[in-house]
Design an enzyme around this catalytic site. Structure first.
Site, short mmCIF file in Angstrom:
data_model
loop_
_atom_site.label_atom_id
_atom_site.label_comp_id
_atom_site.label_asym_id
_atom_site.label_seq_id
_atom_site.Cartn_x
_atom_site.Cartn_y
_atom_site.Cartn_z
N GLU A 206 23.95 -6.84 -25.04
CA GLU A 206 23.41 -7.79 -24.06
C GLU A 206 24.19 -9.08 -24.03
O GLU A 206 23.74 -10.08 -23.46
CB GLU A 206 21.93 -8.07 -24.35
CG GLU A 206 21.07 -6.81 -24.23
CD GLU A 206 19.57 -7.10 -24.25
OE1 GLU A 206 19.18 -8.28 -24.33
OE2 GLU A 206 18.80 -6.13 -24.21
N LYS A 338 8.62 -4.94 -18.15
CA LYS A 338 9.86 -4.27 -17.75
C LYS A 338 9.48 -3.25 -16.68
O LYS A 338 8.86 -2.23 -16.99
CB LYS A 338 10.48 -3.55 -18.94
CG LYS A 338 11.03 -4.47 -20.04
CD LYS A 338 11.37 -3.66 -21.29
CE LYS A 338 12.26 -4.41 -22.26
NZ LYS A 338 12.39 -3.71 -23.55
#
Ligand code: PGA
Ligand code: ZN
Length: 425
Positions: A206, A338
């Site tokens: 990430e 999410k």
């Protein structure tokens, strides 16, 4: 309605930030408006998530999505033809019913979320509005405070350290724009510290620095030093957030920290984290226990929930029913949202609303496998989540989201309100 009827749904295979295939959906309405969205993908996934449908076999490590893409171009396109894109819930209901399984394993959660998000974009385009405004209605949501990863560990860095996300949150900044400025300085300072220590080895999935540390706690120490070196007061101006992602460390009440060769039970892990909360300026801890350890979550939340945000990710998998149950028993006080864990936007929104109804914090989140798709930024503002988590401050699949937030804040003008400290206990 005639302008917003779905005329065409197209699926295609595109590629994500790990170089793996993923599903893109494009929806065209009778009035000519077009919406497009791409499904993200997780690497440390909860068992209760909507199924990320992959082809298996040898091709691209088994990660190809030709089956899911074919579902978009076949059954899903047929079922949605003529449906009103302005009615997101009805569209999502069609998708859920068409799939017909509890885990969306037949058509694929990745196929469904790409289509669901593309429909939302098309409806917003037909209304001539940006998606965040279309979702939020009259009252604009707050600009979310960003949790930004500085070191990436766990499943995103070959388990080099056990803790998955070492993050900062610029809660005393006065705008989203300033929060990013402060974060940029901390990210730079952390990189300098790694360089000086001779441990700068690139970045994890990430965009956070690859965590070359002897212990997990050294990550925390380095993070606090980076905040100070950047000229900020730890805890006052910039605080620390962790994602333990503890489902990756064990289950059944047993946990193992590989880096330190330590084994512990739920209470041992909870006490270690509570000790960190005492010694470091931590304001939020995500998945402190494994997804199957509800009792551990309850005890941990009872112990520290008055001081810090306790976030359920794998534990709650963006599911309204799980959020309500956890709220009833006092496990967690915040939910990570999410959209692809749920499989449709309406279900993701329901999970967020269930958390809000319980008085919880809400964080809209990206996945470790991402693309240029910036839908989640619009969701965070439109749904007034108050917090957003996108990964680090490097790599364009992350920066695309931060930059979209800047555009939204700018277009809000004087009406922009930054969530800042509000979300934290
Ligand atoms: P992911 O995990 O790799 O499944 O996207 C990110 C997270 O745990 O928050
Ligand atoms: Zn997580």
């Amino acid at each position: 309605m005639t302008e917003t009827a779905i005329a065409q749904v197209k699926g295609r295979r595109v590629w994500d930030s790990r170089g793996r295939p993923t599903v893109e959906a494009e929806v065209r309405l009778t009035g000519g408006a077009v919406g497009r969205a791409i499904a993200p993908a997780g690497a440390s996934r909860g068992r209760g998530e909507a199924v990320d449908l992959r082809d298996g076999g040898d091709r691209f490590g088994g990660f190809d999505v030709q089956t899911a893409v074919a579902h978009v171009n076949g059954e899903i396109a047929t079922a949605l033809c003529g449906a009103d894109a302005a009615g997101q819930e009805a569209v999502d209901r069609i998708l859920v019913d068409l799939d017909g399984t509890p885990d969306k394993g037949r058509l694929g959660g990745n196929a469904l979320i790409a289509v669901s998000m593309a429909v939302a974009h098309a409806a917003a385009a037909a209304a001539g509005e940006p998606l965040w405004r279309h979702l939020g209605g009259e009252k604009p949501g707050r600009m979310p405070v960003p949790q930004v990863q500085i070191f990436g560990g766990g499943a995103h860095a070959g388990r080099r350290v056990d803790i998955q996300d070492f993050m900062v949150v610029a809660l005393a900044a006065d705008s989203f724009c300033q929060a990013l400025e402060w974060t940029a300085e901390v990210y730079r300072a952390a990189g300098r510290l790694m360089e000086q220590a001779g441990t700068l080895q690139g970045v994890a999935d990430e965009g956070g620095y690859w965590p070359v540390f002897a212990t997990n706690e050294e990550g925390l120490e380095t993070l606090v030093r980076a905040i100070e070196d950047a000229g900020f007061v730890p805890g006052e101006q910039i605080a620390v957030c962790l994602d333990v992602a503890a489902s990756q460390l064990g289950g059944g009440g047993r946990y193992r920290l590989g880096l330190e060769g330590r084994e512990m039970d739920s209470d041992g892990l909870g006490e270690m984290l509570a000790g960190w909360i005492e010694r470091y300026p931590i304001v939020s801890i995500e998945d402190p226990l494994a997804e199957d350890d509800e009792e551990g979550f309850i005890r941990f939340t009872r112990a520290v929930g008055g001081k810090v945000q306790v976030v359920g990710d794998d534990f709650l998998v963006t599911d309204a029913g799980r959020v309500r149950r956890a709220a009833a028993v006092g496990a967690c006080n915040a939910v990570l949202v999410k959209p692809n864990q749920a499989g449709t936007l309406s279900e993701a929104r329901a999970a967020l609303e269930a958390a809000r109804a319980a008085g919880w914090g809400t964080i809209v989140s990206a996945r470790s496998g991402e693309t240029e798709d910036v839908t989640i930024v619009h969701l965070a503002v439109g749904w007034d989540a108050g917090q957003i988590k996108v990964g680090s401050f490097a790599r364009s699949e992350r920066m695309a989201k931060w930059n979209e937030g800047l555009r939204i804040e700018e277009s809000l003008g004087p009406a922009a309100r930054f969530a800042g400290r509000e979300p934290f206990p």
